[in-house]
Scaffold this motif. Sequence first.
Motif, PDB file in Angstrom:
ATOM      1  N   LEU A  34       0.761  -1.234  -0.143  1.00 11.50           N
ATOM      2  CA  LEU A  34       0.086   0.136  -0.100  1.00 11.50           C
ATOM      3  C   LEU A  34       0.807   1.194  -0.047  1.00 11.50           C
ATOM      4  O   LEU A  34       0.546   2.158  -0.557  1.00 11.50           O
ATOM      5  CB  LEU A  34      -0.926   0.100   1.093  1.00 11.50           C
ATOM      6  N   SER A  35       1.996   1.275   0.839  1.00  9.36           N
ATOM      7  CA  SER A  35       2.857   2.230   0.958  1.00  9.36           C
ATOM      8  C   SER A  35       3.401   2.484  -0.672  1.00  9.36           C
ATOM      9  O   SER A  35       3.610   3.930  -1.203  1.00  9.36           O
ATOM     10  CB  SER A  35       3.959   2.225   1.696  1.00  9.36           C
ATOM     11  N   ALA A  36       3.707   1.414  -1.144  1.00 11.02           N
ATOM     12  CA  ALA A  36       4.511   1.741  -2.606  1.00 11.02           C
ATOM     13  C   ALA A  36       3.434   2.133  -3.555  1.00 11.02           C
ATOM     14  O   ALA A  36       3.886   3.096  -4.479  1.00 11.02           O
ATOM     15  CB  ALA A  36       5.093   0.207  -2.971  1.00 11.02           C
ATOM     16  N   LEU A  37       2.176   2.166  -3.106  1.00  8.84           N
ATOM     17  CA  LEU A  37       1.132   2.509  -4.317  1.00  8.84           C
ATOM     18  C   LEU A  37       0.604   3.645  -3.844  1.00  8.84           C
ATOM     19  O   LEU A  37      -0.250   4.182  -4.630  1.00  8.84           O
ATOM     20  CB  LEU A  37       0.042   1.555  -4.217  1.00  8.84           C
ATOM     21  N   SER A  38       1.238   4.399  -2.606  1.00 10.77           N
ATOM     22  CA  SER A  38       0.416   5.615  -2.206  1.00 10.77           C
ATOM     23  C   SER A  38       0.709   6.817  -3.126  1.00 10.77           C
ATOM     24  O   SER A  38       1.534   6.999  -3.581  1.00 10.77           O
ATOM     25  CB  SER A  38       0.795   5.861  -0.731  1.00 10.77           C
ATOM     26  N   ALA A  39      -0.324   7.590  -3.125  1.00 18.28           N
ATOM     27  CA  ALA A  39       0.007   8.929  -3.775  1.00 18.28           C
ATOM     28  C   ALA A  39       0.948   9.811  -3.278  1.00 18.28           C
ATOM     29  O   ALA A  39       1.240   9.845  -2.055  1.00 18.28           O
ATOM     30  CB  ALA A  39      -1.213   9.692  -4.079  1.00 18.28           C
ATOM     31  N   PRO A  40       1.825  10.675  -4.084  1.00 16.62           N
ATOM     32  CA  PRO A  40       2.854  11.622  -3.421  1.00 16.62           C
ATOM     33  C   PRO A  40       1.989  12.652  -2.628  1.00 16.62           C
ATOM     34  O   PRO A  40       0.681  12.877  -2.901  1.00 16.62           O
ATOM     35  CB  PRO A  40       3.444  12.058  -4.684  1.00 16.62           C
ATOM     36  N   SER A  41       2.539  13.351  -1.770  1.00 22.35           N
ATOM     37  CA  SER A  41       1.856  14.528  -1.153  1.00 22.35           C
ATOM     38  C   SER A  41       1.194  15.384  -1.891  1.00 22.35           C
ATOM     39  O   SER A  41       0.374  16.233  -1.533  1.00 22.35           O
ATOM     40  CB  SER A  41       2.661  14.934   0.044  1.00 22.35           C
ATOM     41  N   SER A  42       2.080  15.693  -3.062  1.00 25.13           N
ATOM     42  CA  SER A  42       1.399  16.602  -4.020  1.00 25.13           C
ATOM     43  C   SER A  42       0.099  16.205  -4.824  1.00 25.13           C
ATOM     44  O   SER A  42      -0.508  16.840  -5.415  1.00 25.13           O
ATOM     45  CB  SER A  42       2.454  16.880  -4.944  1.00 25.13           C
TER      46      SER A  42
END
Length: 299
Positions: free
Chosen positions: A144-152
């Motif tokens: 899930l972390s690897a697929l998480s969207a960047p903060s932007s």
Amino acid sequence: MEREALARLILDQLPRFRSRLYLADAEALAQLLRRSPMAEVMSGDYAWSLCFEPAFVASLCWEGFLPICSELGGNGAPGLFVLMPKLHTHRCVLEPSAMHIPRKVRKRASAYRLTVGQAFEAVVDGCAAQHRPSWLFPPLRAALSALSAPSSLRGVGGATPCFVTFELWTRPPDGCTEPAQLVAGDLGCVVGRSYTSFSGFHTASGSGSVQLALTGALLQRAGFGWWDLGQEHGYKSGLGAAAVPRSQFLRTFRRLRAERNRLAEVVGPGGDASEASALPPRASAEAAAAAAAADGKAP
């Protein structure tokens, strides 16, 4: 042990797995779907796999699954983690504009601020801590972390599955130097104009209801077609959600996943969603819900 040999051992030792669809990896899923629609392949709610590769988890989300994790064995000793993709026979979905927001939630909302994608790990930690036993075991958390969207939030508007968090923070009074506190959050997956909620948490009384209300308002302004809430529960029905059969869910989901949302466009700098999540006046919210029902727009 090699993955396929381990899968055969599980089938031999645990009969309940024999009636569930086994998905080796993303390629196996693709081959399966070339032969038959998913609605015809699935008999129950669960499939299973030993693969936790991010590309496979993304493929599952693209097909409408909720990938969750289970531990076999354990009991204090290291166990075996198994991915259990879930595709409910009935799915609970909500059109954001038709969400029911109680008056007391509206009154409380001004004391909080909503952000998106600014505290991913903290929200996952909060979900795991509140819901025990948790399905957020290490191999799935890594995917899930690897697929998480960047903060932007770059790239979150398209058809590529992205995991995001919606964070609710306290809003300290003017002049107060006390830092804002994270008191509630939601973890989920964005695919086009569909948002699927995986889990949530809250630490302050009433903050969970405020987070749901503000998240719903934000999803509406960002152009989402629905909010997929997964398994049916009483509190979800109270929000205005309805359970739909799997075949109907998949038809609408496939349409929405190919359409763009505007989440990154309506969220401000630093993930601030305060303006975009402002709750509509009660009268206009009720009118929007009535219009949606009259037009037959509810999924």
